[in-house]
Scaffold this active site. Sequence first.
Site, PDB file in Angstrom:
ATOM      1  N   GLY A  39      88.863 -11.083-102.602  1.00 27.46           N
ATOM      2  CA  GLY A  39      89.724 -10.074-101.918  1.00 27.46           C
ATOM      3  C   GLY A  39      90.274  -9.396-103.166  1.00 27.46           C
ATOM      4  O   GLY A  39      90.767 -10.149-104.208  1.00 27.46           O
ATOM      5  N   GLY A  41      92.878  -7.806-103.830  1.00 31.55           N
ATOM      6  CA  GLY A  41      94.536  -8.211-103.804  1.00 31.55           C
ATOM      7  C   GLY A  41      94.597  -9.627-104.177  1.00 31.55           C
ATOM      8  O   GLY A  41      95.577  -9.974-105.125  1.00 31.55           O
ATOM      9  N   ASP A 247      78.429 -13.104-114.339  1.00 29.79           N
ATOM     10  CA  ASP A 247      79.052 -12.571-113.025  1.00 29.79           C
ATOM     11  C   ASP A 247      80.213 -11.827-113.115  1.00 29.79           C
ATOM     12  O   ASP A 247      81.434 -12.206-113.473  1.00 29.79           O
ATOM     13  CB  ASP A 247      79.277 -13.734-111.950  1.00 29.79           C
ATOM     14  N   THR A 249      81.865 -10.336-111.060  1.00 30.99           N
ATOM     15  CA  THR A 249      82.773 -10.193-109.598  1.00 30.99           C
ATOM     16  C   THR A 249      84.240 -10.658-109.965  1.00 30.99           C
ATOM     17  O   THR A 249      84.622 -11.566-110.769  1.00 30.99           O
ATOM     18  CB  THR A 249      82.324 -11.132-108.614  1.00 30.99           C
ATOM     19  N   ASP A 253      89.902  -7.118-111.288  1.00 33.81           N
ATOM     20  CA  ASP A 253      90.829  -7.526-110.675  1.00 33.81           C
ATOM     21  C   ASP A 253      91.547  -8.512-111.638  1.00 33.81           C
ATOM     22  O   ASP A 253      92.981  -8.345-111.837  1.00 33.81           O
ATOM     23  CB  ASP A 253      90.276  -8.490-109.234  1.00 33.81           C
ATOM     24  N   GLY A 288      81.679 -16.656-109.349  1.00 30.21           N
ATOM     25  CA  GLY A 288      82.830 -16.670-108.285  1.00 30.21           C
ATOM     26  C   GLY A 288      83.924 -15.370-108.840  1.00 30.21           C
ATOM     27  O   GLY A 288      83.984 -14.864-109.972  1.00 30.21           O
ATOM     28  N   SER A 292      86.759 -18.019-111.214  1.00 31.02           N
ATOM     29  CA  SER A 292      86.246 -17.427-112.491  1.00 31.02           C
ATOM     30  C   SER A 292      87.613 -17.008-113.277  1.00 31.02           C
ATOM     31  O   SER A 292      87.389 -16.832-114.532  1.00 31.02           O
ATOM     32  CB  SER A 292      85.519 -16.388-112.502  1.00 31.02           C
TER      33      SER A 292
HETATM   34  O1  RIB Z   1      86.553  -7.228-106.731  1.00 29.65           O
HETATM   35  C1  RIB Z   1      85.901  -8.294-106.410  1.00 29.65           C
HETATM   36  C2  RIB Z   1      86.213  -8.590-105.064  1.00 29.65           C
HETATM   37  O2  RIB Z   1      86.025  -7.123-104.077  1.00 29.65           O
HETATM   38  C3  RIB Z   1      85.699  -9.698-104.347  1.00 29.65           C
HETATM   39  O3  RIB Z   1      86.261 -10.854-104.285  1.00 29.65           O
HETATM   40  C4  RIB Z   1      85.416  -9.213-102.698  1.00 29.65           C
HETATM   41  O4  RIB Z   1      86.129  -9.741-101.987  1.00 29.65           O
HETATM   42  C5  RIB Z   1      85.894  -7.762-102.674  1.00 29.65           C
HETATM   43  O5  RIB Z   1      87.257  -7.523-102.437  1.00 29.65           O
END
Ligand code: RIB
Length: 311
Positions: A39, A41, A247, A249, A253, A288, A292
């Site tokens: 997520g 947030g 990765d 992801t 964030d 992850g 991560s």
């Molecule tokens: O920015 C990565 C996130 O986007 C993932 O963790 C996923 O849940 C989505 O919200």
Amino acid sequence: MKKIVVVGSLNSDITVYASHFPAPGETMIGDKTCFGYGGKGSNQAIAAHRCGGDVRLISRVGSDMLGKDLLDYYKKEGISTEYIGISETAATGCAIIEVSAETGNNTIIVAKGANEELSAADVRAAEKEFEDCDIFLTQLETSMESIMEGKRLAQKYGKPIVFNPAPYAELPVEMFEGIDFITPNETECEYYTGIPVNSPEDASRAADKLMEMGVKNVIITLGKRGAYFKGELGEWLVPTTDLKPIDTTGAGDSFNGAFCVAYAEGMDIETAIKFANSVSSISVTRQGAATSIPTRKESEELLKSYYGIEI
Ligand code: RIB
């Protein structure tokens, strides 16, 4: 310790790692599946926490196993769950993620679930946290009313606002007004401005457009090219490190959460961006989202070895 209030999403991430992305209509065999905590947030909140911030996440999960698991993870991590509500009507948010081993890039589909039920009243219930916080951070995976209410309260108490406009959504014009820092990636930047960002000149023109919309400072995250800043103090490109991604992801964030802590601690904007680049650079070397995100110590070490900055 600086206090960061985040209005944002909590998701359960299901990630499949594969050699490459399938073509539309194709079924292909992947390498492995991982179940994780995510997520946008939450990733931002965890990054801020691991960078040394005192975090309040205002969010919502479902009354299911995934929601319970996320709450347990937060308790173990030592982040307050006081403002994480539990929905009786919607499932915990869920993201289906594909990661390509070729590039470390991903594709993500998010079903917002309980995140979409986060109400303005839920955010108002945390008003006292806004009063004494140092910075407010939000993105676009919860309901629009929760995001707008967070912005209203941050402005009521004169707190700096960092707005990560991800994933792309149609936004009311008021959302941009008075934002201290907006942090789109290239793709989001093009959606909001209509300007494809392929060069620093494009980034500069896109930033001008965002500032015309009412934003004070713009940071466009450019993946392996780093981050471009334009705002009240000038404009510059901050290159990022050369660590190899496996990765990506949650990279954006972790950048956002780290930037908030650094800026709230009084680092100048360029150093704060370099610190945030260090955090996100480490995150892409690991699998992850939440798993991560590095500690402050690891990030400070990279800041020192790559940029020569000691904080
Ligand atoms: O920015 C990565 C996130 O986007 C993932 O963790 C996923 O849940 C989505 O919200």
